[in-house]
Design a protein around this motif. Structure first.
Motif, PDB file in Angstrom:
ATOM      1  N   THR A 196      90.478  27.737 -13.545  1.00 31.55           N
ATOM      2  CA  THR A 196      91.162  26.454 -13.411  1.00 31.55           C
ATOM      3  C   THR A 196      91.010  25.925 -11.988  1.00 31.55           C
ATOM      4  OG1 THR A 196      92.769  27.117 -15.099  1.00 31.55           O
ATOM      5  CG2 THR A 196      93.345  25.235 -13.725  1.00 31.55           C
ATOM      6  N   TYR A 197      91.147  26.807 -11.004  1.00 27.67           N
ATOM      7  CA  TYR A 197      90.889  26.412  -9.610  1.00 27.67           C
ATOM      8  C   TYR A 197      89.465  25.876  -9.464  1.00 27.67           C
ATOM      9  CZ  TYR A 197      95.098  28.365  -7.369  1.00 27.67           C
ATOM     10  OH  TYR A 197      96.383  28.607  -6.957  1.00 27.67           O
ATOM     11  N   LEU A 198      88.512  26.607 -10.042  1.00 29.16           N
ATOM     12  CA  LEU A 198      87.111  26.203  -9.922  1.00 29.16           C
ATOM     13  C   LEU A 198      86.878  24.849 -10.584  1.00 29.16           C
ATOM     14  CD1 LEU A 198      84.213  26.822  -9.076  1.00 29.16           C
ATOM     15  CD2 LEU A 198      83.933  28.130 -11.207  1.00 29.16           C
ATOM     16  N   ALA A 199      87.494  24.625 -11.744  1.00 23.50           N
ATOM     17  CA  ALA A 199      87.345  23.347 -12.427  1.00 23.50           C
ATOM     18  C   ALA A 199      87.890  22.201 -11.580  1.00 23.50           C
ATOM     19  CB  ALA A 199      88.056  23.383 -13.779  1.00 23.50           C
ATOM     20  N   ALA A 200      89.014  22.453 -10.911  1.00 24.07           N
ATOM     21  CA  ALA A 200      89.602  21.423 -10.048  1.00 24.07           C
ATOM     22  C   ALA A 200      88.677  21.112  -8.872  1.00 24.07           C
ATOM     23  CB  ALA A 200      90.969  21.893  -9.539  1.00 24.07           C
ATOM     24  N   ILE A 201      88.131  22.157  -8.246  1.00 26.13           N
ATOM     25  CA  ILE A 201      87.228  21.951  -7.111  1.00 26.13           C
ATOM     26  C   ILE A 201      85.977  21.198  -7.552  1.00 26.13           C
ATOM     27  CG2 ILE A 201      85.768  23.114  -5.407  1.00 26.13           C
ATOM     28  CD1 ILE A 201      87.871  25.386  -5.400  1.00 26.13           C
ATOM     29  N   LYS A 202      85.403  21.593  -8.676  1.00 29.82           N
ATOM     30  CA  LYS A 202      84.214  20.906  -9.179  1.00 29.82           C
ATOM     31  C   LYS A 202      84.515  19.442  -9.487  1.00 29.82           C
ATOM     32  CE  LYS A 202      81.647  24.852 -11.088  1.00 29.82           C
ATOM     33  NZ  LYS A 202      81.059  25.463 -12.301  1.00 29.82           N
ATOM     34  N   GLY A 203      85.698  19.179 -10.006  1.00 33.49           N
ATOM     35  CA  GLY A 203      86.083  17.804 -10.273  1.00 33.49           C
ATOM     36  C   GLY A 203      86.145  16.970  -9.007  1.00 33.49           C
ATOM     37  N   VAL A 204      86.699  17.560  -7.961  1.00 34.20           N
ATOM     38  CA  VAL A 204      86.776  16.864  -6.669  1.00 34.20           C
ATOM     39  C   VAL A 204      85.382  16.610  -6.114  1.00 34.20           C
ATOM     40  CG1 VAL A 204      87.526  17.067  -4.259  1.00 34.20           C
ATOM     41  CG2 VAL A 204      89.061  17.759  -6.112  1.00 34.20           C
ATOM     42  N   MET A 205      84.517  17.618  -6.198  1.00 34.94           N
ATOM     43  CA  MET A 205      83.176  17.480  -5.623  1.00 34.94           C
ATOM     44  C   MET A 205      82.320  16.503  -6.427  1.00 34.94           C
ATOM     45  SD  MET A 205      83.821  19.158  -3.048  1.00 34.94           S
ATOM     46  CE  MET A 205      82.263  19.081  -2.166  1.00 34.94           C
ATOM     47  N   THR A 206      82.609  16.381  -7.721  1.00 36.08           N
ATOM     48  CA  THR A 206      81.933  15.347  -8.516  1.00 36.08           C
ATOM     49  C   THR A 206      82.300  13.963  -7.993  1.00 36.08           C
ATOM     50  OG1 THR A 206      81.870  16.728 -10.501  1.00 36.08           O
ATOM     51  CG2 THR A 206      81.699  14.352 -10.822  1.00 36.08           C
ATOM     52  N   GLU A 207      83.580  13.769  -7.701  1.00 32.81           N
ATOM     53  CA  GLU A 207      84.013  12.486  -7.138  1.00 32.81           C
ATOM     54  C   GLU A 207      83.390  12.249  -5.764  1.00 32.81           C
ATOM     55  OE1 GLU A 207      85.695  10.074  -8.451  1.00 32.81           O
ATOM     56  OE2 GLU A 207      86.251  11.056 -10.334  1.00 32.81           O
ATOM     57  N   ALA A 208      83.292  13.320  -4.952  1.00 36.91           N
ATOM     58  CA  ALA A 208      82.676  13.182  -3.626  1.00 36.91           C
ATOM     59  C   ALA A 208      81.212  12.788  -3.745  1.00 36.91           C
ATOM     60  CB  ALA A 208      82.817  14.496  -2.847  1.00 36.91           C
ATOM     61  N   TRP A 209      80.528  13.355  -4.749  1.00 39.63           N
ATOM     62  CA  TRP A 209      79.119  13.012  -4.964  1.00 39.63           C
ATOM     63  C   TRP A 209      78.980  11.569  -5.446  1.00 39.63           C
ATOM     64  CZ3 TRP A 209      76.552  12.552  -9.952  1.00 39.63           C
ATOM     65  CH2 TRP A 209      75.167  12.388  -9.836  1.00 39.63           C
ATOM     66  N   ILE A 210      79.861  11.155  -6.355  1.00 44.73           N
ATOM     67  CA  ILE A 210      79.831   9.772  -6.849  1.00 44.73           C
ATOM     68  C   ILE A 210      80.040   8.793  -5.696  1.00 44.73           C
ATOM     69  CG2 ILE A 210      81.107   8.087  -8.256  1.00 44.73           C
ATOM     70  CD1 ILE A 210      81.613  10.386 -10.259  1.00 44.73           C
ATOM     71  N   LYS A 211      80.905   9.159  -4.762  1.00 48.35           N
ATOM     72  CA  LYS A 211      81.200   8.289  -3.615  1.00 48.35           C
ATOM     73  C   LYS A 211      80.154   8.430  -2.502  1.00 48.35           C
ATOM     74  CE  LYS A 211      86.187   8.614  -4.430  1.00 48.35           C
ATOM     75  NZ  LYS A 211      86.377   7.210  -4.823  1.00 48.35           N
ATOM     76  N   LYS A 212      79.107   9.263  -2.760  1.00 52.78           N
ATOM     77  CA  LYS A 212      78.018   9.489  -1.800  1.00 52.78           C
ATOM     78  C   LYS A 212      78.531  10.121  -0.495  1.00 52.78           C
ATOM     79  CE  LYS A 212      75.312   5.603  -3.609  1.00 52.78           C
ATOM     80  NZ  LYS A 212      74.598   6.461  -4.586  1.00 52.78           N
ATOM     81  N   GLN A 213      79.585  10.939  -0.627  1.00 51.93           N
ATOM     82  CA  GLN A 213      80.112  11.656   0.530  1.00 51.93           C
ATOM     83  C   GLN A 213      79.408  12.999   0.720  1.00 51.93           C
ATOM     84  OE1 GLN A 213      84.343  11.938  -0.112  1.00 51.93           O
ATOM     85  NE2 GLN A 213      84.700   9.744   0.164  1.00 51.93           N
ATOM     86  N   ILE A 214      78.742  13.497  -0.328  1.00 54.54           N
ATOM     87  CA  ILE A 214      77.934  14.721  -0.234  1.00 54.54           C
ATOM     88  C   ILE A 214      76.582  14.444  -0.866  1.00 54.54           C
ATOM     89  CG2 ILE A 214      79.921  16.292  -0.256  1.00 54.54           C
ATOM     90  CD1 ILE A 214      79.339  16.843  -3.228  1.00 54.54           C
ATOM     91  N   ASP A 215      75.577  15.223  -0.451  1.00 57.64           N
ATOM     92  CA  ASP A 215      74.244  15.014  -1.021  1.00 57.64           C
ATOM     93  C   ASP A 215      74.109  15.760  -2.355  1.00 57.64           C
ATOM     94  OD1 ASP A 215      73.522  17.756  -0.509  1.00 57.64           O
ATOM     95  OD2 ASP A 215      73.126  17.203   1.567  1.00 57.64           O
ATOM     96  N   HIS A 216      73.016  15.480  -3.047  1.00 60.04           N
ATOM     97  CA  HIS A 216      72.828  16.034  -4.388  1.00 60.04           C
ATOM     98  C   HIS A 216      72.696  17.556  -4.358  1.00 60.04           C
ATOM     99  CE1 HIS A 216      71.870  15.854  -8.627  1.00 60.04           C
ATOM    100  NE2 HIS A 216      70.822  16.631  -8.422  1.00 60.04           N
ATOM    101  N   ASP A 217      72.041  18.103  -3.357  1.00 62.42           N
ATOM    102  CA  ASP A 217      71.862  19.558  -3.284  1.00 62.42           C
ATOM    103  C   ASP A 217      73.210  20.266  -3.135  1.00 62.42           C
ATOM    104  OD1 ASP A 217      69.162  19.358  -3.573  1.00 62.42           O
ATOM    105  OD2 ASP A 217      68.682  19.618  -1.443  1.00 62.42           O
ATOM    106  N   THR A 218      74.065  19.750  -2.264  1.00 62.54           N
ATOM    107  CA  THR A 218      75.397  20.339  -2.080  1.00 62.54           C
ATOM    108  C   THR A 218      76.181  20.301  -3.389  1.00 62.54           C
ATOM    109  OG1 THR A 218      75.477  19.708   0.248  1.00 62.54           O
ATOM    110  CG2 THR A 218      77.587  20.145  -0.831  1.00 62.54           C
ATOM    111  N   TYR A 219      76.115  19.171  -4.067  1.00 59.22           N
ATOM    112  CA  TYR A 219      76.819  19.004  -5.345  1.00 59.22           C
ATOM    113  C   TYR A 219      76.315  20.006  -6.376  1.00 59.22           C
ATOM    114  CZ  TYR A 219      78.036  16.831  -9.825  1.00 59.22           C
ATOM    115  OH  TYR A 219      78.492  16.595 -11.103  1.00 59.22           O
ATOM    116  N   GLN A 220      74.991  20.152  -6.491  1.00 60.52           N
ATOM    117  CA  GLN A 220      74.418  21.072  -7.470  1.00 60.52           C
ATOM    118  C   GLN A 220      74.760  22.519  -7.158  1.00 60.52           C
ATOM    119  OE1 GLN A 220      72.785  20.720 -10.376  1.00 60.52           O
ATOM    120  NE2 GLN A 220      73.193  18.529 -10.283  1.00 60.52           N
ATOM    121  N   GLN A 221      74.752  22.884  -5.880  1.00 60.86           N
ATOM    122  CA  GLN A 221      75.061  24.267  -5.496  1.00 60.86           C
ATOM    123  C   GLN A 221      76.482  24.653  -5.899  1.00 60.86           C
ATOM    124  OE1 GLN A 221      74.213  24.454  -1.316  1.00 60.86           O
ATOM    125  NE2 GLN A 221      72.004  24.140  -1.605  1.00 60.86           N
ATOM    126  N   ILE A 222      77.413  23.719  -5.761  1.00 56.28           N
ATOM    127  CA  ILE A 222      78.797  23.996  -6.147  1.00 56.28           C
ATOM    128  C   ILE A 222      78.952  23.926  -7.665  1.00 56.28           C
ATOM    129  CG2 ILE A 222      81.176  23.127  -6.028  1.00 56.28           C
ATOM    130  CD1 ILE A 222      80.611  22.357  -3.123  1.00 56.28           C
TER     131      ILE A 222
END
Length: 307
Positions: free
Chosen positions: A80-106
């Motif tokens: 559940t923790y991991l799902a929450a973190i992945k959800g946040v990082m998906t939003e960060a990727w959508i907002k172009k706050q992280i690059d695609h490689d960082t998003y995929q690694q997480i």
């Protein structure tokens, strides 16, 4: 005094806040916010508002998961923790706050394997009879209301949030069902056995009346039936009060939902039917509500002629 950032701007800038807003229910938002606040504190920040989520990397997430494992958190909790973190990082990727490689690694971090014994219990028939008896012994309006609430909880498998959301208009006596609004804003029909039907009808005919509004409203101290909707916590208080009066060991309101599932399965209903009746998205979730296993294993062990 520091200026308070408008909510819309906070959601736009903070991927954690954007993720929470995207969740379908208030309870889910509360749960995930609590988990994300813990993740923020593990990383040295006060809260989700101050944590720089865009700086999170794969090794940070893995460190959080390892710490949770070291603290003895169950696999399902860590996931559940991991799902929450992945959800946040998906939003960060959508907002172009992280690059695609960082998003995929997480995103590719695997969920934890393993299970734990199911929590809670299913109440025995004798325990339910004692609870109904305490309600029936109460001559005030609360007696009929609480008996109807108990009957619907255990006879239809509703959640606390679902039962307080019921209105008079939710009942269809002709079809013998309730229209229930569940998690994820999903409607379903909960069909009532004869017992719950009779208790609900008696509550309406003898006490509540047929005016629109909450099916189970608040009742004030001296028996004044209001038009006010009860809270989830009020259901917990009602059941705990009746439990004490019945002289029973502690149980959670959700144990009545477990009782419903176990009784359905014990009646040889298939798991898909039980899943739909409970409003679950997954059969796996429904299986965790089956509390018949210990009794079956105990009976099987007694039949062994060894030792």
């Amino acid at each position: 005094m520091a200026e308070v950032m408008p909510a819309s701007e906070l959601i736009e800038q903070n991927p954690a806040m954007a993720y929470l807003v995207s969740l379908g229910s208030k309870k889910s938002r509360q749960t995930m916010k609590s988990f994300l606040n813990i993740v923020a504190r593990i990383n040295g920040y006060a809260s989700i508002e101050t944590c720089p989520w865009a700086q999170l990397r794969r090794h940070h997430v893995q460190a959080v998961l390892q710490m949770l494992e070291d603290l003895g958190r169950a696999p399902a909790t860590r996931n559940t923790y991991l799902a929450a973190i992945k959800g946040v990082m998906t939003e960060a990727w959508i907002k172009k706050q992280i690059d695609h490689d960082t998003y995929q690694q997480i995103k590719l971090i695997r969920t934890a394997k393993g299970t734990r014994l199911a929590k809670g219990k299913a109440l025995a028939k004798e325990e339910l009879q004692k609870l109904f008896f305490t309600c029936e012994s109460d001559s005030s309006p609360k007696g009929l209301r609480d008996a109807a609430i108990l009957a619907v909880l255990v006879g239809c498998g509703l959640r606390r949030s679902e039962i307080v959301a019921l209105d008079l208009e939710s009942i269809d006596f002709k079809e013998q069902c309730l229209k229930v609004l569940g998690k994820g804003d999903k409607e379903r029909l909960a069909f009532m056995p004869p017992g719950p039907q009779q208790r609900v009808k008696r509550w309406i005919d003898e006490v509540r009346g047929d005016y629109p509004g909450p099916l189970f409203p608040r009742i004030r101290r001296y028996g004044d039936v209001t038009t006010e909707r009860m809270s989830d916590q009020a259901i917990y208080y009602i059941l705990d009060t009746r439990r004490v009066e019945a002289g029973l060991d502690e149980f959670a309101p959700h144990d009545l939902r477990r009782t419903f599932a176990s009784a359905m399965l014990d009646n040889k209903e298939d798991i898909i039917t039980v899943r739909d009746a409970m409003g679950h998205a997954s059969v796996t979730t429904t299986q965790r509500y089956d509390h018949r296993g210990n009794d079956r294993l105990r009976e099987a062990s007694q039949r062994l002629d060894v030792g």
